[in-house]
Design an enzyme around this catalytic site. Structure first.
Site, PDB file in Angstrom:
ATOM      1  N   ARG A   1     -18.021  35.330  -2.923  1.00 19.30           N
ATOM      2  CA  ARG A   1     -17.432  33.989  -3.068  1.00 19.30           C
ATOM      3  C   ARG A   1     -17.747  33.125  -1.849  1.00 19.30           C
ATOM      4  NH1 ARG A   1     -14.729  33.925  -7.696  1.00 19.30           N
ATOM      5  NH2 ARG A   1     -13.732  35.821  -8.479  1.00 19.30           N
ATOM      6  N   GLY A   2     -18.977  33.253  -1.366  1.00 16.43           N
ATOM      7  CA  GLY A   2     -19.454  32.426  -0.273  1.00 16.43           C
ATOM      8  C   GLY A   2     -19.332  33.053   1.095  1.00 16.43           C
TER       9      GLY A   2
ATOM     10  N   TYR B   1     -14.394  26.235 -16.990  1.00 15.82           N
ATOM     11  CA  TYR B   1     -14.838  25.541 -15.774  1.00 15.82           C
ATOM     12  C   TYR B   1     -14.745  24.033 -16.014  1.00 15.82           C
ATOM     13  CZ  TYR B   1     -17.066  30.109 -14.830  1.00 15.82           C
ATOM     14  OH  TYR B   1     -17.332  31.447 -14.652  1.00 15.82           O
TER      15      TYR B   1
ATOM     16  N   GLY C   1     -22.062  33.238   5.704  1.00 13.05           N
ATOM     17  CA  GLY C   1     -21.827  33.149   7.135  1.00 13.05           C
ATOM     18  C   GLY C   1     -21.296  31.805   7.575  1.00 13.05           C
ATOM     19  N   ALA C   2     -21.261  30.839   6.654  1.00 11.39           N
ATOM     20  CA  ALA C   2     -20.808  29.493   7.007  1.00 11.39           C
ATOM     21  C   ALA C   2     -19.287  29.378   7.014  1.00 11.39           C
ATOM     22  CB  ALA C   2     -21.397  28.478   6.035  1.00 11.39           C
TER      23      ALA C   2
END
Length: 342
Positions: free
Chosen positions: A214-215, A60, A219-220
């Site tokens: 992964r997000g 990372y 819901g965004a």
């Protein structure tokens, strides 16, 4: 503010925060890395919220160095953090991903991580991916050397097969296995892989990475246009222009269930994963303090048996479109290794 609950990480393991914090997005893969001071602020807030189980990796970019700066500024807080990092993955000049789980690499990679972190020891050290060439027994023996030298405390594997896990555990107890586990990725529950079953048979914790798809479960995110140009999710089949809209049907179903309980869809998702067993430890990541607070608060959400069943029903009715990884990365999942030579 209530202190977040903890549970033992594996049989006779250390007590760690029930929901951990995946740090990858602070420095890499999900678009531009946060400026150093902003990243340090997020870490400060995680600490203040009682989040003490932090997860990073040597691959990372800049993440271990960010942690080094945080520990320099907060030396007395090191003992409060249960820190996990990983080795074996690397980037080749052509942009593809390399793997090396050889004993030699394990030893050198740990030394390099300790230098970047500015620490004398790592709490939990994972083999990020088995390379499929090195017998897992040899990898684990090298990790035991590191433990005996006081450089790591607990051993972990990531995306291994059930057979590799059993062989590894026969050499030295494995405390945790890190796997993708979310409403979009339930492979570890499958009788084809028997990974969760094996973890429970051996008393090994399951650390769930990307627990929010992964997000997606936030819901965004509603389309590929929501990603920055260098966000690696744009390359994942599940987020393609064709598949993304179809996968939002599950997100919307879960959002309706969450709204009926007065919570966020991500909180319901994390609470549902926690309800799968005290041996499940989700590690969602975020760069936003508001989302971080929501994730911490998910540990206090109480679900009834009916709530859990309704969530499962929504997941089972969904038709997930697209694989969770690219073709090259798929080859690195549920990895078997050759038997050691006699």
């Amino acid at each position: 503010m209530s202190k977040p609950p903890t549970r033992p990480l594996g049989k006779n393991g250390p007590e760690v925060t029930r929901v951990g914090f995946g740090l990858m997005g602070l420095s890499s893969y999900y678009g531009k890395p946060l400026p150093i001071e902003e990243g340090l602020h997020v870490l400060d807030q995680a600490y203040e919220l009682g989040e003490r189980f932090w997860d990073t990796a040597d691959v990372y970019s800049g993440n271990e160095e960010l942690l080094r700066e945080w520990f320099i500024r907060n030396p007395k807080k090191r003992q409060d953090i249960f820190l996990a990092t990983k080795f074996s993955l690397g980037a080749l000049p052509d942009g593809t991903t390399s793997r090396d789980s050889s004993p030699e690499y394990a030893l050198s990679a740990c030394e390099a991580s300790l230098r970047r972190l500015g620490l004398s020891y790592i709490d939990l050290y994972y083999c990020h991916r088995l390379d499929g060439k090195t017998p897992v027994e040899e990898t684990v023996k090298a990790m035991v050397q590191l433990k005996d030298a006081g450089k790591i405390k607990y051993l972990g594997l990531s995306e291994c097969s059930a057979a590799s896990l059993r062989r590894a555990h026969s050499i030295h107890p494995i405390s945790a296995v890190q796997m993708e586990y979310s409403p979009f990725s339930l492979e570890i529950e499958s009788s084809d892989y028997k990974l969760l079953e094996t973890c429970r048979d051996l008393g090994i914790a399951l650390v769930a990475y990307s627990p929010l798809g992964r997000g997606m479960m936030s819901g965004a995110l509603r389309s590929v246009a929501d990603f920055e140009d260098d966000d690696f999710r744009k390359k994942l089949p599940r987020f393609s222009a064709e598949n993304f809209p179809k996968n939002l049907q599950l997100v919307d179903s879960i959002s309706e269930l969450a709204a009926s309980k007065g919570i966020h869809s991500s909180q319901l998702t994390l609470a549902w994963l926690l309800a799968q067993g005290n041996d499940i430890f989700p590690i969602p990541g975020t760069t936003k303090v508001e989302r971080l607070k929501e994730n911490v608060d998910s540990m206090f959400v109480q679900l009834s048996g009916k709530d859990v069943a309704q969530f499962r029903e929504a997941v089972e009715k969904a038709n997930i479109h697209g694989e969770r990884s690219s073709d090259q990365l798929t080859e690195m999942l549920f990895v078997d290794t050759p038997l050691p030579s006699i």
